[in-house]
Design a protein around this motif. Structure first.
Motif, short mmCIF file in Angstrom:
data_model
loop_
_atom_site.label_atom_id
_atom_site.label_comp_id
_atom_site.label_asym_id
_atom_site.label_seq_id
_atom_site.Cartn_x
_atom_site.Cartn_y
_atom_site.Cartn_z
N ALA A 1 22.51 22.02 112.69
CA ALA A 1 22.63 23.11 111.73
C ALA A 1 22.44 24.47 112.39
O ALA A 1 23.07 25.45 111.99
CB ALA A 1 21.63 22.92 110.60
N GLU A 2 21.56 24.55 113.39
CA GLU A 2 21.32 25.83 114.05
C GLU A 2 22.55 26.31 114.79
O GLU A 2 22.92 27.49 114.70
CB GLU A 2 20.13 25.69 115.01
CG GLU A 2 19.68 27.00 115.62
CD GLU A 2 18.42 26.87 116.46
OE1 GLU A 2 18.17 27.76 117.29
OE2 GLU A 2 17.70 25.87 116.27
N ASN B 1 32.90 37.22 107.75
CA ASN B 1 33.57 35.93 107.66
C ASN B 1 34.36 35.80 106.37
O ASN B 1 33.97 36.35 105.33
CB ASN B 1 32.54 34.79 107.71
CG ASN B 1 31.68 34.83 108.94
OD1 ASN B 1 32.16 34.70 110.05
ND2 ASN B 1 30.38 35.02 108.76
N GLU C 1 30.30 25.76 106.19
CA GLU C 1 29.22 25.18 107.00
C GLU C 1 29.55 23.78 107.49
O GLU C 1 29.24 23.42 108.63
CB GLU C 1 27.92 25.17 106.21
CG GLU C 1 26.73 24.67 107.01
CD GLU C 1 25.45 24.66 106.21
OE1 GLU C 1 24.43 24.22 106.74
OE2 GLU C 1 25.48 25.10 105.04
N ALA D 1 25.61 25.38 114.17
CA ALA D 1 26.64 25.64 113.17
C ALA D 1 26.48 27.02 112.56
O ALA D 1 27.45 27.77 112.39
CB ALA D 1 26.59 24.57 112.09
N ALA D 2 25.25 27.40 112.24
CA ALA D 2 25.00 28.70 111.62
C ALA D 2 25.28 29.84 112.59
O ALA D 2 25.69 30.93 112.19
CB ALA D 2 23.56 28.76 111.12
N GLU D 3 25.06 29.60 113.88
CA GLU D 3 25.23 30.64 114.89
C GLU D 3 26.69 31.14 114.97
O GLU D 3 26.94 32.29 115.33
CB GLU D 3 24.79 30.12 116.25
CG GLU D 3 24.58 31.18 117.31
CD GLU D 3 23.44 32.14 116.98
OE1 GLU D 3 23.52 33.31 117.44
OE2 GLU D 3 22.48 31.74 116.28
N SER E 1 31.57 23.44 110.85
CA SER E 1 30.80 23.61 112.08
C SER E 1 29.74 22.54 112.25
O SER E 1 29.44 22.12 113.37
CB SER E 1 30.15 25.01 112.10
OG SER E 1 31.13 26.00 112.35
N TYR F 1 28.66 31.91 112.66
CA TYR F 1 28.97 32.92 111.65
C TYR F 1 27.96 34.06 111.61
O TYR F 1 28.18 35.07 110.94
CB TYR F 1 29.04 32.26 110.28
CG TYR F 1 29.91 31.04 110.24
CD1 TYR F 1 31.28 31.13 110.46
CD2 TYR F 1 29.36 29.77 110.01
CE1 TYR F 1 32.09 30.01 110.45
CE2 TYR F 1 30.18 28.64 109.99
CZ TYR F 1 31.53 28.76 110.21
OH TYR F 1 32.32 27.65 110.19
N LYS F 2 26.86 33.92 112.33
CA LYS F 2 25.76 34.88 112.26
C LYS F 2 26.22 36.27 112.74
O LYS F 2 26.81 36.41 113.81
CB LYS F 2 24.60 34.39 113.12
CG LYS F 2 23.34 35.25 113.02
CD LYS F 2 22.23 34.64 113.83
CE LYS F 2 20.96 35.48 113.76
NZ LYS F 2 19.85 34.88 114.57
N ALA G 1 33.73 30.82 106.91
CA ALA G 1 32.36 30.31 106.92
C ALA G 1 32.23 29.11 105.99
O ALA G 1 31.76 29.21 104.86
CB ALA G 1 31.39 31.42 106.51
#
Length: 237
Positions: A192-193, A204, A181, A195-197, A184, A199-200, A179
């Motif tokens: 950013a959305e 990680n 950031e 990218a965050a998805e 991604s 690892y959600k 993870a």
């Protein structure tokens, strides 16, 4: 610098590179960090007592300028890399492929070629290269064609370098899902959305997990060569 062993870490302005620089400095190495974002590098260098120089591994001129500052190198951590895009192969951008190959594969080759004489001169044949691969270099996945190809190239570079017997040890580290950031964010063009998805809801790894592997490999005696190491979060098959 005194008689400290010298480690060069590329792509050290964030993520695994910055974490590796911190881990090596804490373990007694004199660290030289390189990346394009000099302001971040200089802040890191001030924090850990390192040297910082601008470095773009896709540029012959930048690599030559970076290397001109170095008298001794015992360890090269080829960490600079990255991915762009997740489109199906038929929709991928040739420019994205070109960038991924330049930074992951040819950037690794440039640094090895530039620093091999210094690594070969390390005391007691202790010179070490750590190439940052990826499980993407072993297991292709949908949407990963360009990055898969570039990281497969890194694996071949590591294998061939071992066969050519330079009296320099070569290790390939292959992280799974880490993870970081910025990796991604770069892959998804700053979204950013998306990218965050990635690892959600997942277990990680973090950059420090891979940095500890770098530190451990670098701490081993010159008689030892860790060929490859694959590091995954416990839930990644």
């Amino acid at each position: 610098m005194s008689d400290k062993k010298v480690a060069v870490v590329t792509g050290a302005s964030s993520g695994i590179g910055a974490a590796s620089a911190r881990a090596l400095a804490a373990d007694g190495w004199h660290v030289v960090v390189g990346a394009r974002r000099l302001e971040r590098l200089e802040a890191l260098a001030a924090e850990i007592g390192a040297e910082a120089y601008a470095l773009d591994v896709t540029s012959d001129e930048s690599v030559a300028e970076f290397v001109s500052h170095l008298d001794r190198v015992d360890l090269l951590v080829n960490n600079a890399g990255g991915a762009k895009g997740m489109e199906p192969l038929v929709d991928t951008s040739i420019d994205d492929w070109r960038w991924m190959y330049e930074v992951n594969a040819l950037g690794t080759v440039r640094m090895i070629q530039a620093l091999m004489p210094k690594l070969e001169a390390a005391p007691d044949k202790s010179g070490l290269i750590i190439n940052m691969g990826s499980i993407a270099g072993w297991a292709p996945y949908a949407g990963g064609s360009g990055y898969n190809a570039a990281k497969h190239a890194v694996r071949v570079i590591s294998r061939v370098l071992r066969l050519e017997e330079h009296d320099v040890r070569v290790t390939e580290l292959d992280p799974g899902r880490v993870a970081t950031e910025e990796f991604s964010l770069n892959r998804f063009g700053g979204d950013a959305e998306r990218a965050a998805e990635v690892y959600k809801g997942e277990v990680n790894l973090v950059a420090e997990d891979i940095a500890e592997a770098v530190r451990w490999v670098a701490s081993l005696p010159a008689r030892t060569n860790i060929d490859t190491m694959t590091i995954k979060p416990r839930t990644q098959s």
